[in-house]
Write an enzyme that holds these catalytic residues in place. Structure first.
Site, PDB file in Angstrom:
ATOM      1  CB  ILE A  37      -1.028   0.031   1.162  1.00  0.00           C
ATOM      2  CG1 ILE A  37      -0.350   0.030   2.533  1.00  0.00           C
ATOM      3  CG2 ILE A  37      -2.018  -1.104   1.035  1.00  0.00           C
ATOM      4  CD1 ILE A  37      -1.314   0.348   3.683  1.00  0.00           C
ATOM      5  CE1 TYR A 125      -1.030   2.499  14.489  1.00  0.00           C
ATOM      6  CE2 TYR A 125      -1.840   2.897  16.709  1.00  0.00           C
ATOM      7  CZ  TYR A 125      -1.996   2.320  15.469  1.00  0.00           C
ATOM      8  OH  TYR A 125      -3.108   1.561  15.200  1.00  0.00           O
ATOM      9  CE  LYS A 129      -4.388   3.194  11.704  1.00  0.00           C
ATOM     10  NZ  LYS A 129      -4.455   2.094  10.693  1.00  0.00           N
TER      11      LYS A 129
HETATM   12  N1  LIG Z   1      -4.263  -4.543  17.187  1.00  0.00           N
HETATM   13  C1  LIG Z   1      -4.856  -3.591  17.899  1.00  0.00           C
HETATM   14  O1  LIG Z   1      -4.979  -3.679  19.128  1.00  0.00           O
HETATM   15  C2  LIG Z   1      -5.438  -2.386  17.187  1.00  0.00           C
HETATM   16  C3  LIG Z   1      -6.094  -1.386  17.938  1.00  0.00           C
HETATM   17  C4  LIG Z   1      -6.663  -0.281  17.255  1.00  0.00           C
HETATM   18  C5  LIG Z   1      -6.568  -0.214  15.872  1.00  0.00           C
HETATM   19  N2  LIG Z   1      -5.908  -1.192  15.178  1.00  0.00           N
HETATM   20  C6  LIG Z   1      -5.830  -1.108  13.713  1.00  0.00           C
HETATM   21  O2  LIG Z   1      -6.472  -2.280  13.219  1.00  0.00           O
HETATM   22  C7  LIG Z   1      -5.894  -2.661  11.975  1.00  0.00           C
HETATM   23  C8  LIG Z   1      -5.622  -4.153  11.951  1.00  0.00           C
HETATM   24  O3  LIG Z   1      -4.751  -4.519  13.001  1.00  0.00           O
HETATM   25  P1  LIG Z   1      -4.317  -6.050  13.216  1.00  0.00           P
HETATM   26  O4  LIG Z   1      -4.169  -6.238  14.674  1.00  0.00           O
HETATM   27  O5  LIG Z   1      -5.182  -6.945  12.415  1.00  0.00           O
HETATM   28  O6  LIG Z   1      -2.850  -6.007  12.547  1.00  0.00           O
HETATM   29  P2  LIG Z   1      -1.865  -7.175  12.001  1.00  0.00           P
HETATM   30  O7  LIG Z   1      -2.264  -8.512  12.472  1.00  0.00           O
HETATM   31  O8  LIG Z   1      -0.476  -6.703  12.304  1.00  0.00           O
HETATM   32  O9  LIG Z   1      -2.120  -7.096  10.429  1.00  0.00           O
HETATM   33  C9  LIG Z   1      -1.688  -6.012   9.657  1.00  0.00           C
HETATM   34  C10 LIG Z   1      -1.481  -6.492   8.250  1.00  0.00           C
HETATM   35  O10 LIG Z   1      -1.047  -5.389   7.444  1.00  0.00           O
HETATM   36  C11 LIG Z   1      -0.085  -5.884   6.517  1.00  0.00           C
HETATM   37  N3  LIG Z   1       0.731  -4.783   6.005  1.00  0.00           N
HETATM   38  C12 LIG Z   1       1.544  -3.976   6.725  1.00  0.00           C
HETATM   39  N4  LIG Z   1       2.149  -3.084   5.893  1.00  0.00           N
HETATM   40  C13 LIG Z   1       1.691  -3.340   4.651  1.00  0.00           C
HETATM   41  C14 LIG Z   1       1.943  -2.770   3.369  1.00  0.00           C
HETATM   42  N5  LIG Z   1       2.798  -1.750   3.212  1.00  0.00           N
HETATM   43  N6  LIG Z   1       1.288  -3.259   2.300  1.00  0.00           N
HETATM   44  C15 LIG Z   1       0.414  -4.311   2.430  1.00  0.00           C
HETATM   45  N7  LIG Z   1       0.150  -4.915   3.611  1.00  0.00           N
HETATM   46  C16 LIG Z   1       0.791  -4.430   4.714  1.00  0.00           C
HETATM   47  C17 LIG Z   1       0.699  -6.879   7.340  1.00  0.00           C
HETATM   48  O11 LIG Z   1       1.449  -7.733   6.507  1.00  0.00           O
HETATM   49  P3  LIG Z   1       2.892  -8.310   7.002  1.00  0.00           P
HETATM   50  O12 LIG Z   1       2.662  -8.917   8.347  1.00  0.00           O
HETATM   51  O13 LIG Z   1       3.268  -9.269   5.946  1.00  0.00           O
HETATM   52  O14 LIG Z   1       3.779  -7.114   7.108  1.00  0.00           O
HETATM   53  C18 LIG Z   1      -0.415  -7.587   8.102  1.00  0.00           C
HETATM   54  O15 LIG Z   1      -0.951  -8.640   7.329  1.00  0.00           O
HETATM   55  C19 LIG Z   1      -4.703  -1.722  11.755  1.00  0.00           C
HETATM   56  O16 LIG Z   1      -5.130  -0.684  10.906  1.00  0.00           O
HETATM   57  C20 LIG Z   1      -4.430  -1.137  13.135  1.00  0.00           C
HETATM   58  O17 LIG Z   1      -3.878   0.172  13.047  1.00  0.00           O
HETATM   59  C21 LIG Z   1      -5.350  -2.275  15.799  1.00  0.00           C
END
Ligand SMILES: NC(=O)c1ccc[n+]([C@@H]2O[C@H](COP(=O)([O-])OP(=O)(O)OC[C@H]3O[C@@H](n4cnc5c(N)ncnc54)[C@H](OP(=O)(O)O)[C@@H]3O)[C@@H](O)[C@H]2O)c1
Length: 297
Positions: A37, A125, A129
């Protein structure tokens, strides 16, 4: 409908893929292998060819310390990445659903944050966002920005080494005589299965805009740990950690509870309590038998 899910192998992305698939949609599960992305060219190439009706972006760089250490990389993924997706979505006339965070707030309000509250992030961070949100709002009209909080799901969180808070607590309870958790940081722990369902429902509406999307209710991390041990009937000596016991390397909001005001106003809120989400998670993750669910919800 054709749905493109970006970050499809992530903690949330995996459940989003399942939710739309269950709903009968044609789902494109897209990982880093298919699209980066950060690159407009990569995003355009993919979306021009696929022409989805809806793009759900769950991809992000969200390890808070890594973002602080590598701000350019964080802006490139979380801000420019969001802009790239918004531009390409506009070009192919797709709806963009983009996941954002409670960390856009500084926590000073100490009452649930509404969508209209001023966002003043405390760290890189949160800033990246929030910038991503602005890029989307300035680029396309057909968007849903969905701010969420403290996710836990049955698929590993890729950015945080795979283990969510629930699993960490259960692991520590087996290794230590005493588990110590802070009681002065408040969130709305949200089960990714519940958020995925909300995203699917929202994408069906034409009520574009900015939404808070978290489980109902809130708790401190200590209270969350208490509930985990209570429901799983884990015997453990759980203690409140003093506020200077785990000094944060990066400033974080002490209070980032979100109120789903816009979802409720529009009759779209599908969230249950965080306790109900926890119960579902524990069942799905194999920590509970159905007959064993004793917690009052
Ligand atoms: N986890 C939390 O507690 C939390 C809380 C509030 C908001 N959020 C938001 O929720 C969303 C999902 O979080 P999650 O916990 O599901 O995260 P996650 O398990 O870390 O998944 C994030 C995904 O994004 C991919 N990614 C990262 N950089 C990329 C790029 N440049 N191009 C394409 N793909 C890319 C990663 O691929 P690789 O692993 O291969 O790099 C991974 O598959 C995020 O937007 C985060 O900011 C999360």
């Amino acid at each position: 409908m054709k749905i493109a899910v970006i970050g499809a192998n992530g903690q949330l992305g995996s459940d989003v893929v399942s939710e739309f698939t269950r709903n009968g949609d044609e789902v494109l599960s897209l990982t880093r292998e298919h699209v980066d992305i950060r690159s407009l060219e990569s995003v355009r190439r993919l979306l021009d060819a696929a022409k989805p009706a809806v793009i759900v972006n769950t991809a992000a760089m969200h390890h808070v310390e890594n973002c602080e250490r590598e701000p350019l990389e964080a802006y490139s993924t979380n801000s420019i990445g969001a802009r790239n997706l918004a531009l390409a979505a506009r070009e192919v006339k797709a709806v963009l659903v983009h996941v954002s965070t409670d960390y856009v707030f500084d926590g000073a309000k100490m009452q649930p944050y509404l969508e209209g509250d001023l966002a003043v992030p405390l760290n890189v961070y949160g800033n990246t966002k929030l910038a991503g949100e602005f890029f989307i709002r300035a680029t396309t009209q057909k968007y849903f920005i969905v701010r969420t909080s403290a996710l836990f799901g049955t698929h590993p969180c890729r950015a945080k080494g795979g283990r969510n808070f629930v699993e960490l607590m259960l692991k520590l309870s087996g290794e230590r005589n005493e588990v110590r958790v802070v009681n002065d940081e408040f969130v709305s722990p949200t089960f990714t299965g519940d958020l995925a369902r909300q995203i699917m429902l929202l994408s069906r509406s034409e009520q574009f805009g900015l939404y808070h999307a978290t489980a109902e209710g809130s708790c401190s991390w200590y209270e969350f740990a208490q509930a985990i041990f209570e429901v799983t009937k884990t015997r453990v000596n759980l203690q409140i950690a003093s506020s200077n016991e785990f000094p944060a390397k990066v400033p974080r909001p002490k209070y980032s509870v979100l109120e789903n005001q816009e979802l409720k106003k529009k009759g779209l809120n599908s969230f249950r309590t965080w306790q109900a989400g926890l119960q579902s998670y524990l069942h799905s993750a194999g920590h509970l038998k159905y007959a064993n669910s004793a917690m009052a919800l």
